[in-house]
Design a protein around this motif. Sequence first.
Motif, PDB file in Angstrom:
ATOM      1  N   LEU A  33       0.842  -1.195   0.000  1.00 14.87           N
ATOM      2  CA  LEU A  33       0.000   0.000   0.000  1.00 14.87           C
ATOM      3  C   LEU A  33       0.880   1.249   0.000  1.00 14.87           C
ATOM      4  N   PRO A  34       0.419   2.343  -0.620  1.00 17.41           N
ATOM      5  CA  PRO A  34       1.187   3.589  -0.554  1.00 17.41           C
ATOM      6  C   PRO A  34       1.324   4.072   0.895  1.00 17.41           C
ATOM      7  N   THR A  35       2.400   4.762   1.201  1.00 15.23           N
ATOM      8  CA  THR A  35       2.548   5.320   2.547  1.00 15.23           C
ATOM      9  C   THR A  35       1.795   6.647   2.674  1.00 15.23           C
ATOM     10  N   ASP A  36       1.696   7.396   1.587  1.00 16.65           N
ATOM     11  CA  ASP A  36       0.960   8.663   1.638  1.00 16.65           C
ATOM     12  C   ASP A  36      -0.508   8.381   1.969  1.00 16.65           C
TER      13      ASP A  36
ATOM     14  N   ALA B 178     -13.764  15.393  13.697  1.00 17.46           N
ATOM     15  CA  ALA B 178     -13.121  16.675  13.360  1.00 17.46           C
ATOM     16  C   ALA B 178     -13.131  17.600  14.576  1.00 17.46           C
ATOM     17  N   ALA B 179     -14.252  17.605  15.317  1.00 15.46           N
ATOM     18  CA  ALA B 179     -14.333  18.434  16.528  1.00 15.46           C
ATOM     19  C   ALA B 179     -13.348  17.933  17.580  1.00 15.46           C
ATOM     20  N   ALA B 180     -13.258  16.612  17.743  1.00 15.91           N
ATOM     21  CA  ALA B 180     -12.358  16.032  18.746  1.00 15.91           C
ATOM     22  C   ALA B 180     -10.903  16.365  18.444  1.00 15.91           C
ATOM     23  N   LYS B 181     -10.594  16.502  17.167  1.00 15.09           N
ATOM     24  CA  LYS B 181      -9.213  16.786  16.768  1.00 15.09           C
ATOM     25  C   LYS B 181      -8.968  18.278  16.536  1.00 15.09           C
ATOM     26  N   ASN B 182      -9.986  19.107  16.820  1.00 15.36           N
ATOM     27  CA  ASN B 182      -9.837  20.562  16.663  1.00 15.36           C
ATOM     28  C   ASN B 182      -9.438  20.992  15.259  1.00 15.36           C
ATOM     29  N   ILE B 183     -10.023  20.364  14.280  1.00 18.62           N
ATOM     30  CA  ILE B 183      -9.706  20.680  12.886  1.00 18.62           C
ATOM     31  C   ILE B 183     -10.705  21.722  12.370  1.00 18.62           C
ATOM     32  N   PRO B 184     -10.216  22.869  11.904  1.00 18.63           N
ATOM     33  CA  PRO B 184     -11.145  23.886  11.388  1.00 18.63           C
ATOM     34  C   PRO B 184     -11.915  23.332  10.187  1.00 18.63           C
ATOM     35  N   THR B 185     -13.208  23.196  10.336  1.00 17.69           N
ATOM     36  CA  THR B 185     -14.014  22.481   9.344  1.00 17.69           C
ATOM     37  C   THR B 185     -15.281  23.237   9.039  1.00 17.69           C
TER      38      THR B 185
ATOM     39  N   TYR C  68      -8.343   8.698   8.208  1.00 16.06           N
ATOM     40  CA  TYR C  68      -7.552   9.602   7.371  1.00 16.06           C
ATOM     41  C   TYR C  68      -7.135  10.846   8.158  1.00 16.06           C
ATOM     42  N   LEU C  69      -8.070  11.400   8.924  1.00 13.89           N
ATOM     43  CA  LEU C  69      -7.737  12.589   9.735  1.00 13.89           C
ATOM     44  C   LEU C  69      -6.642  12.261  10.753  1.00 13.89           C
ATOM     45  N   ASP C  70      -6.689  11.054  11.307  1.00  9.82           N
ATOM     46  CA  ASP C  70      -5.606  10.637  12.217  1.00  9.82           C
ATOM     47  C   ASP C  70      -4.279  10.508  11.477  1.00  9.82           C
ATOM     48  N   ASP C  71      -4.327   9.999  10.253  1.00 10.97           N
ATOM     49  CA  ASP C  71      -3.088   9.818   9.485  1.00 10.97           C
ATOM     50  C   ASP C  71      -2.446  11.157   9.129  1.00 10.97           C
ATOM     51  N   ILE C  72      -3.284  12.134   8.784  1.00  8.55           N
ATOM     52  CA  ILE C  72      -2.679  13.406   8.363  1.00  8.55           C
ATOM     53  C   ILE C  72      -2.433  14.348   9.542  1.00  8.55           C
ATOM     54  N   PHE C  73      -3.074  14.095  10.669  1.00 10.03           N
ATOM     55  CA  PHE C  73      -2.808  14.874  11.888  1.00 10.03           C
ATOM     56  C   PHE C  73      -2.429  13.919  13.019  1.00 10.03           C
ATOM     57  N   PRO C  74      -1.257  13.292  12.909  1.00  4.48           N
ATOM     58  CA  PRO C  74      -0.890  12.280  13.912  1.00  4.48           C
ATOM     59  C   PRO C  74      -0.609  12.878  15.292  1.00  4.48           C
TER      60      PRO C  74
ATOM     61  N   ASN D 166      -2.421  14.563  17.286  1.00  2.00           N
ATOM     62  CA  ASN D 166      -3.476  14.232  18.261  1.00  2.00           C
ATOM     63  C   ASN D 166      -4.283  13.019  17.792  1.00  2.00           C
ATOM     64  N   ARG D 167      -3.518  12.016  17.438  1.00  2.00           N
ATOM     65  CA  ARG D 167      -4.081  10.761  16.956  1.00  2.00           C
ATOM     66  C   ARG D 167      -5.040  10.162  17.989  1.00  2.00           C
ATOM     67  N   ILE D 168      -6.173   9.639  17.519  1.00  2.00           N
ATOM     68  CA  ILE D 168      -7.157   9.009  18.402  1.00  2.00           C
ATOM     69  C   ILE D 168      -7.076   7.490  18.290  1.00  2.00           C
ATOM     70  N   LEU D 169      -6.912   6.967  17.083  1.00  2.00           N
ATOM     71  CA  LEU D 169      -6.709   5.524  16.914  1.00  2.00           C
ATOM     72  C   LEU D 169      -5.367   5.117  17.513  1.00  2.00           C
ATOM     73  N   PRO D 170      -5.258   3.887  18.043  1.00  2.00           N
ATOM     74  CA  PRO D 170      -3.954   3.428  18.544  1.00  2.00           C
ATOM     75  C   PRO D 170      -2.923   3.385  17.415  1.00  2.00           C
ATOM     76  N   THR D 171      -1.663   3.577  17.750  1.00  2.00           N
ATOM     77  CA  THR D 171      -0.606   3.476  16.734  1.00  2.00           C
ATOM     78  C   THR D 171      -0.210   2.015  16.509  1.00  2.00           C
ATOM     79  N   ASP D 172      -0.301   1.194  17.527  1.00  2.00           N
ATOM     80  CA  ASP D 172       0.030  -0.220  17.368  1.00  2.00           C
ATOM     81  C   ASP D 172      -0.941  -0.862  16.374  1.00  2.00           C
ATOM     82  N   PRO D 173      -0.406  -1.519  15.306  1.00  2.00           N
ATOM     83  CA  PRO D 173      -1.303  -2.070  14.275  1.00  2.00           C
ATOM     84  C   PRO D 173      -2.368  -3.021  14.834  1.00  2.00           C
ATOM     85  N   TYR D 174      -1.969  -3.892  15.753  1.00  3.89           N
ATOM     86  CA  TYR D 174      -2.950  -4.856  16.256  1.00  3.89           C
ATOM     87  C   TYR D 174      -4.047  -4.161  17.044  1.00  3.89           C
ATOM     88  N   GLU D 175      -3.647  -3.221  17.903  1.00  3.31           N
ATOM     89  CA  GLU D 175      -4.647  -2.474  18.683  1.00  3.31           C
ATOM     90  C   GLU D 175      -5.571  -1.693  17.753  1.00  3.31           C
TER      91      GLU D 175
END
Lengths: 254, 254
Positions: free
Chosen positions: A108-111, B46-53, B97-103, B105-114
């Motif tokens: 998968l792409p990293t972007d 978006a609100a949880a991550k404070n993203i101007p939307t 996607y929002l977590d990926d581009i704004f890591p 204040n990531r909400i999803l776990p970073t560990d792949p299994y989690e």
Amino acid sequence: MTSTLTGYNTETLKNGDPEPAPPAKGTFRIYNMRFCPWAQRALIYAAAKNIPTEVVNIHLKEKPDWYFSKHYRGQVPALEHDEGKKHIIESAVIPEYLDDIFPENRILPTDPYEKFQQKLLLDRLVAVAPAFYGAVQSAGDPSIRAEKYAALVKAFEEAEKLLEGEFYSGTSKPGYVDYLIYPNIQRSYWLSHLLPEFPLATSGFPGPKFPKLAKWFHTVGNLPEVVAGSQPTETGVGFFVDYVKGNPDYNFGL
Amino acid sequence: MTSTLTGYNTETLKNGDPEPAPPAKGTFRIYNMRFCPWAQRALIYAAAKNIPTEVVNIHLKEKPDWYFSKHYRGQVPALEHDEGKKHIIESAVIPEYLDDIFPENRILPTDPYEKFQQKLLLDRLVAVAPAFYGAVQSAGDPSIRAEKYAALVKAFEEAEKLLEGEFYSGTSKPGYVDYLIYPNIQRSYWLSHLLPEFPLATSGFPGPKFPKLAKWFHTVGNLPEVVAGSQPTETGVGFFVDYVKGNPDYNFGL
């Protein structure tokens, strides 16, 4: 390339059969059914990433009770590793997980945006799956044949349109979408050997009206990782003879 | 917390209305319908991550033609950014996607299994959605009421069982699953105000048979980011009066 999949062509485990010992440290296991297009996605991906993987086949009509501890709905595929402590399910998720834990040969792409475009493209292409099942249904009910065949052609026309370059990856190499959609496309190829007046051509499948897809199907079907994770045409077609009658033999060809 | 969502309570755009100018550089836009639980997932995240939307509401029965360039099936939500050059769809994908581009204040776990366990948990909980739609259906057909109510109770019993700690995140803070499943749970709360002999209690929703879920629903429903991305109860219930009759007013309460 030597295949890293072992046990692919072994008999299904069914109700009453004992649960196999957990996979050894460092080994991955995929619970599979040899003719399931969804499980095949995981096999092809594991082969493409050279991950040592043992395959355990499950009888989908007489499931062992213990299998529900691997997959809560009892479906295939399920991925098991970390000596049986970790389970991952869903055919589009297992490949992404394998990329996350083995980033050194990420497919998968990293972007993030490119990655989600691949997922979106898969979501659009997967319309070939219900169209295929519709065509299977028409084998037992010729009155719906025209309608179901038209829907199948429409799904393939859309797939032709969505293939912009050589691969669905959008690059010069096959990627996530190519590996994941191949099994679904292949099922219609198998079906083309069997059903009367089938609207897609067996030779040069899916035929001259789909020039990009025909080249793609030939190229992808001959990739070593795809060959390693797929059943040969004659076995697939043989399985389908009984499958379209509603009486699949999950151990066909063993 | 001041909400970072603007335009949430504005009238829907419908067929014939001009396409709005692309969002300005650095601004995100979510195409929404104020009572859609799927779009609400994206707003809360978006609100949880404070993203101007900025929020643009779409009339789902009289869709503008141009909207299909944002979402190929014309559904909500769709996320648009990069001055209109990027579009992301699907309610479970936009948050990731929002977590990926704004890591940061990531909400999803970073560990792949989690991370994949959170996705799996969401997949299991989302059974409350078809159960809810079944209950809505029974409003127009009392003969199916008993069956549909039983299915709804069963889905909530499963949700109660799957809530092991305070949150579905498995931590002491709300996470991806909490934010994404809240809108679906809330729809049954709204419905509880309307339908006769409804099997879930309005007061202390869903009632004393669901002690963990009742505490969770109260806690999550009062989080500032959830309040910011949700309609108030009286507006939701008011919308449902017409909705259960098959005649929704997408601008209700404006």
